[in-house]
Design a protein around this motif. Structure first.
Motif, PDB file in Angstrom:
ATOM      1  N   ASP A   1     -83.980 -44.615  22.500  1.00 11.03           N
ATOM      2  CA  ASP A   1     -84.655 -43.838  23.315  1.00 11.03           C
ATOM      3  C   ASP A   1     -83.622 -43.879  24.609  1.00 11.03           C
ATOM      4  O   ASP A   1     -83.382 -44.701  25.401  1.00 11.03           O
ATOM      5  CB  ASP A   1     -85.838 -44.695  23.817  1.00 11.03           C
ATOM      6  CG  ASP A   1     -86.824 -44.082  24.888  1.00 11.03           C
ATOM      7  OD1 ASP A   1     -86.229 -43.154  25.528  1.00 11.03           O
ATOM      8  OD2 ASP A   1     -87.976 -44.488  24.970  1.00 11.03           O
TER       9      ASP A   1
ATOM     10  N   LEU B   1     -84.025 -42.143  27.518  1.00  8.46           N
ATOM     11  CA  LEU B   1     -84.567 -41.905  28.859  1.00  8.46           C
ATOM     12  C   LEU B   1     -84.793 -43.526  29.196  1.00  8.46           C
ATOM     13  O   LEU B   1     -84.489 -43.861  30.408  1.00  8.46           O
ATOM     14  CB  LEU B   1     -86.023 -41.423  28.690  1.00  8.46           C
ATOM     15  CG  LEU B   1     -86.238 -39.959  28.510  1.00  8.46           C
ATOM     16  CD1 LEU B   1     -87.429 -39.447  28.379  1.00  8.46           C
ATOM     17  CD2 LEU B   1     -85.569 -39.211  29.632  1.00  8.46           C
ATOM     18  N   LYS B   2     -85.220 -44.305  28.361  1.00  7.43           N
ATOM     19  CA  LYS B   2     -85.042 -45.869  28.641  1.00  7.43           C
ATOM     20  C   LYS B   2     -84.100 -46.742  28.638  1.00  7.43           C
ATOM     21  O   LYS B   2     -84.030 -47.986  28.581  1.00  7.43           O
ATOM     22  CB  LYS B   2     -86.460 -46.571  28.182  1.00  7.43           C
ATOM     23  CG  LYS B   2     -87.736 -45.604  28.790  1.00  7.43           C
ATOM     24  CD  LYS B   2     -89.003 -46.262  28.142  1.00  7.43           C
ATOM     25  CE  LYS B   2     -90.111 -45.733  28.780  1.00  7.43           C
ATOM     26  NZ  LYS B   2     -91.313 -45.803  27.669  1.00  7.43           N
ATOM     27  N   SER B   3     -82.957 -46.265  27.681  1.00  6.86           N
ATOM     28  CA  SER B   3     -81.958 -46.893  27.218  1.00  6.86           C
ATOM     29  C   SER B   3     -82.343 -48.170  26.402  1.00  6.86           C
ATOM     30  O   SER B   3     -81.854 -49.072  26.466  1.00  6.86           O
ATOM     31  CB  SER B   3     -81.041 -47.423  28.243  1.00  6.86           C
ATOM     32  OG  SER B   3     -80.510 -46.388  29.120  1.00  6.86           O
ATOM     33  N   LEU B   4     -83.336 -47.790  25.265  1.00  5.69           N
ATOM     34  CA  LEU B   4     -83.892 -48.777  24.510  1.00  5.69           C
ATOM     35  C   LEU B   4     -83.463 -48.505  23.157  1.00  5.69           C
ATOM     36  O   LEU B   4     -83.700 -47.547  22.764  1.00  5.69           O
ATOM     37  CB  LEU B   4     -85.359 -49.013  24.713  1.00  5.69           C
ATOM     38  CG  LEU B   4     -85.705 -49.723  25.881  1.00  5.69           C
ATOM     39  CD1 LEU B   4     -87.190 -49.586  25.887  1.00  5.69           C
ATOM     40  CD2 LEU B   4     -85.385 -51.125  25.820  1.00  5.69           C
TER      41      LEU B   4
ATOM     42  N   LYS C   1     -92.649 -47.779  17.576  1.00  5.88           N
ATOM     43  CA  LYS C   1     -93.067 -46.381  18.172  1.00  5.88           C
ATOM     44  C   LYS C   1     -94.017 -45.089  17.436  1.00  5.88           C
ATOM     45  O   LYS C   1     -94.670 -44.650  18.074  1.00  5.88           O
ATOM     46  CB  LYS C   1     -91.862 -45.921  19.065  1.00  5.88           C
ATOM     47  CG  LYS C   1     -91.208 -46.757  19.993  1.00  5.88           C
ATOM     48  CD  LYS C   1     -92.210 -46.864  21.116  1.00  5.88           C
ATOM     49  CE  LYS C   1     -91.513 -47.810  21.955  1.00  5.88           C
ATOM     50  NZ  LYS C   1     -92.300 -47.956  23.429  1.00  5.88           N
TER      51      LYS C   1
ATOM     52  N   THR D   1     -96.475 -46.317  24.982  1.00  4.72           N
ATOM     53  CA  THR D   1     -95.299 -46.839  25.589  1.00  4.72           C
ATOM     54  C   THR D   1     -94.681 -47.967  25.215  1.00  4.72           C
ATOM     55  O   THR D   1     -93.594 -48.248  25.268  1.00  4.72           O
ATOM     56  CB  THR D   1     -95.843 -46.870  27.381  1.00  4.72           C
ATOM     57  OG1 THR D   1     -96.575 -45.672  27.455  1.00  4.72           O
ATOM     58  CG2 THR D   1     -94.594 -46.966  28.084  1.00  4.72           C
ATOM     59  N   TYR D   2     -95.700 -49.046  24.783  1.00  4.85           N
ATOM     60  CA  TYR D   2     -95.241 -50.180  24.377  1.00  4.85           C
ATOM     61  C   TYR D   2     -95.214 -50.332  22.908  1.00  4.85           C
ATOM     62  O   TYR D   2     -95.628 -49.391  22.051  1.00  4.85           O
ATOM     63  CB  TYR D   2     -96.217 -51.312  25.269  1.00  4.85           C
ATOM     64  CG  TYR D   2     -96.511 -50.944  26.579  1.00  4.85           C
ATOM     65  CD1 TYR D   2     -95.382 -51.473  27.437  1.00  4.85           C
ATOM     66  CD2 TYR D   2     -97.459 -50.515  27.164  1.00  4.85           C
ATOM     67  CE1 TYR D   2     -95.456 -51.352  28.767  1.00  4.85           C
ATOM     68  CE2 TYR D   2     -97.438 -49.985  28.354  1.00  4.85           C
ATOM     69  CZ  TYR D   2     -96.425 -50.446  29.073  1.00  4.85           C
ATOM     70  OH  TYR D   2     -96.557 -50.313  30.604  1.00  4.85           O
TER      71      TYR D   2
END
Length: 419
Positions: free
Chosen positions: A58, A60-63, A90, A150-151
Motif C-alpha cells: 500500500d 499511500l500508507k507505506s504498508l 484487505k 481500512t483495518y
C-alpha cells in the motif's frame, strides 16, 4: 509460508479447504471409495491447489499487505462448480472451482497444435467433437472485493440467503452482495471520533445459519452483540448484548487480555452460539443474555503461567472453535498440539494430541492429561513441559459426520471417531 492459517469444510463435507501464510488455498476431496465403505472412512486427497493472494504494498500508507489467507468460506453448491470466498487482510476473492474431463477436437480452421490453418487448404468439413481427457480441476477468480477495509479483515461469513455476505475488520463490518464488487454497505462502525478513546475492537463476526437478518460480532472486551438488520441500516445499536460479569476473585493484570473473544460460532440449529476466550469456551442460549448456559475450561492449568505467556506473546493467540454436526460436541485447540472436545450431553471432555508419532492410519488416540506440580502419573505431561510453539489454532468439524480436521502449524490432520 506453508503454515496453515484456516480450515473449512464445505456444506456436504466432501471438500475441505485450507489456506496458508503463503496465500495458497489447497482443496482436499473425500475419497469416494472410503465414503461408501462400511464402516465409512474419512480419507481425503488433494483435489486442487491455487495461489489465492499475492503480497501487495500500500503505497499511500507505506504498508506491506501480507498474502496470508485469514478466512475461507464455501458457498452452497447450486451447479456442477464449487464456489468459495477467501480473504487476506484487505481483499476478498470469490473463486470458482470447476472440473474438466473432455476437450474439443477436430476443428476445421485449427490444426491439432492450435495453430490457424489457411482456409483455402480446407477441402472437407468436419464436425468438432468432445473427447475424454484426464480430469483437470481449474480455479478461477470470479469476483474481487477490494478497497473497503481500512483495518485488517478478521472474519467473513456468507448469509443464509446465499446472495450476500459480511466482512469484518477491527472497527467495521461491511455487507456485500456477491454480484457487486464496487460497493458495500457499512452495517457496524465502532470507530470513535477520537482514536485515543478507542476501548475495544471487533474480533469475529458471523451470520445466523437460518435467519438472514441476524448476525453477531464479538469484541476484545469479552462481549457478544446480536444485531438485527431489520431494525435499521446501521446496526450500531445491538438487539442483544451477551456478557458474563467478571468474577472479582480472578481479577488480575491479564483479565482484559484473556477475556477477549477470539471466535464466535452459531450452532447448526441456530439456537446457541459458542465463544472462545483465552482460557475457556462458553455456550450461550440466544434467549438468555445474562450468562452462558455452559462454560468449559480449555486449559485452566495455564492461569498460573499467564506472566510468561504474556512475555512470549502467546497470550494473544486466537483459538477457533467448532460445533459437531448434531451440535452435541464442541471442539477447540490448545498448546502442545493438544485439542479439546467437550460432550455437552454427557458432560465429558477429552484431550487428544495431533502428532506424527500416532499417525499410522486407524491408530486409536490415547487421551492426554496435564498435571500441575505434585506427583505425575506415567501418562501425564507436566504443565512446564508443554511446547507453546506447537499450537492448534484452526479446527473444523465435518457437517454431517464425526470427522475432524485439525491444523497443527504446517500439518493437517484428519481424525474420525471409531464408532
Amino acid at each position: 509460508a506453508d503454515i496453515i492459517s484456516c480450515v473449512e469444510f464445505n456444506s456436504t463435507g466432501d471438500l475441505l479447504a485450507t489456506g496458508d501464510k503463503g496465500g495458497r488455498v489447497v482443496i482436499f476431496q473425500r475419497d469416494k471409495a472410503g465414503k461408501i465403505a462400511i464402516p465409512s472412512r474419512g480419507e481425503y486427497n488433494v483435489y486442487s491447489t491455487f495461489q489465492s493472494h499475492e503480497p501487495e504494498f500500500d503505497y499511500l500508507k507505506s504498508l506491506e499487505i501480507e498474502e496470508k489467507i485469514n478466512k475461507i468460506r464455501w458457498l452452497k453448491r447450486t451447479n456442477p462448480a464449487n464456489f468459495l470466498l477467501s480473504t487476506n487482510d484487505k481483499t476478498i476473492k470469490l473463486w470458482k472451482v470447476t472440473e474438466r474431463d473432455k476437450r474439443p477436437e477436430g476443428y476445421n480452421l485449427k490444426d491439432e497444435s492450435g495453430l490457424m490453418r489457411d482456409p483455402t487448404n480446407v477441402t472437407s468439413l468436419r464436425v468438432p467433437s468432445f473427447k475424454p481427457m484426464e480430469l483437470m480441476v481449474e480455479a478461477s477468480p470470479r469476483r474481487i472485493f477490494a478497497n473497503a477495509h481500512t483495518y485488517h479483515i478478521n472474519s467473513i461469513s456468507v448469509n443464509s440467503d446465499q446472495e450476500t455476505y459480511l466482512s469484518a475488520d477491527d472497527l467495521r463490518i461491511n455487507l456485500w452482495h456477491l454480484e457487486v464488487t464496487d460497493q458495500s454497505f457499512n452495517i457496524v462502525d465502532i470507530k470513535p471520533a477520537n482514536m485515543e478513546e478507542l476501548t475495544e475492537v471487533i474480533t469475529a463476526a458471523e451470520f445466523h445459519p437460518h435467519e438472514c437478518n441476524l448476525f453477531v460480532y464479538s469484541s476484545s472486551k469479552g462481549t457478544i452483540r446480536l444485531c438485527d438488520m431489520r431494525e435499521q441500516a446501521l446496526c450500531d445499536k445491538h438487539a442483544k448484548l451477551f456478557e458474563e460479569p467478571e468474577d472479582p476473585t480472578n481479577r488480575s493484570f491479564f483479565s482484559e487480555i484473556i477475556s477477549s473473544i477470539s471466535d464466535v460460532k452459531f450452532s447448526h440449529n441456530g439456537r446457541y452460539m459458542v465463544t472462545r476466550d483465552y482460557l475457556s469456551i462458553k455456550v450461550w442460549d440466544l434467549l438468555m443474555e445474562t450468562k452462558p448456559i455452559e462454560t468449559y475450561q480449555v486449559h485452566e492449568y495455564l492461569r498460573s503461567k499467564l506472566c510468561s505467556l504474556y512475555e512470549n506473546d502467546c497470550i494473544f493467540d486466537k483459538f477457533e472453535c467448532s460445533w459437531s454436526g448434531d451440535d452435541r460436541h464442541i471442539m477447540t485447540g490448545s498448546y502442545n498440539n493438544f485439542y479439546r472436545m467437550f460432550d455437552r450431553e454427557a458432560k465429558r471432555d477429552t484431550t487428544l494430541e495431533a502428532c506424527r508419532e500416532n499417525m499410522k492410519p486407524r491408530t486409536i488416540l490415547k487421551p492426554r492429561k496435564v498435571c500441575t506440580g505434585g506427583k505425575r502419573k506415567k501418562e501425564e505431561i507436566n504443565v512446564d513441559c508443554l511446547d507453546f510453539n506447537k499450537k492448534i489454532l484452526h479446527t473444523a468439524w465435518h457437517p454431517l459426520e464425526n470427522i475432524l480436521a485439525v491444523a497443527a502449524t504446517n500439518n493437517l490432520y484428519i481424525f474420525q471417531s471409531k464408532d
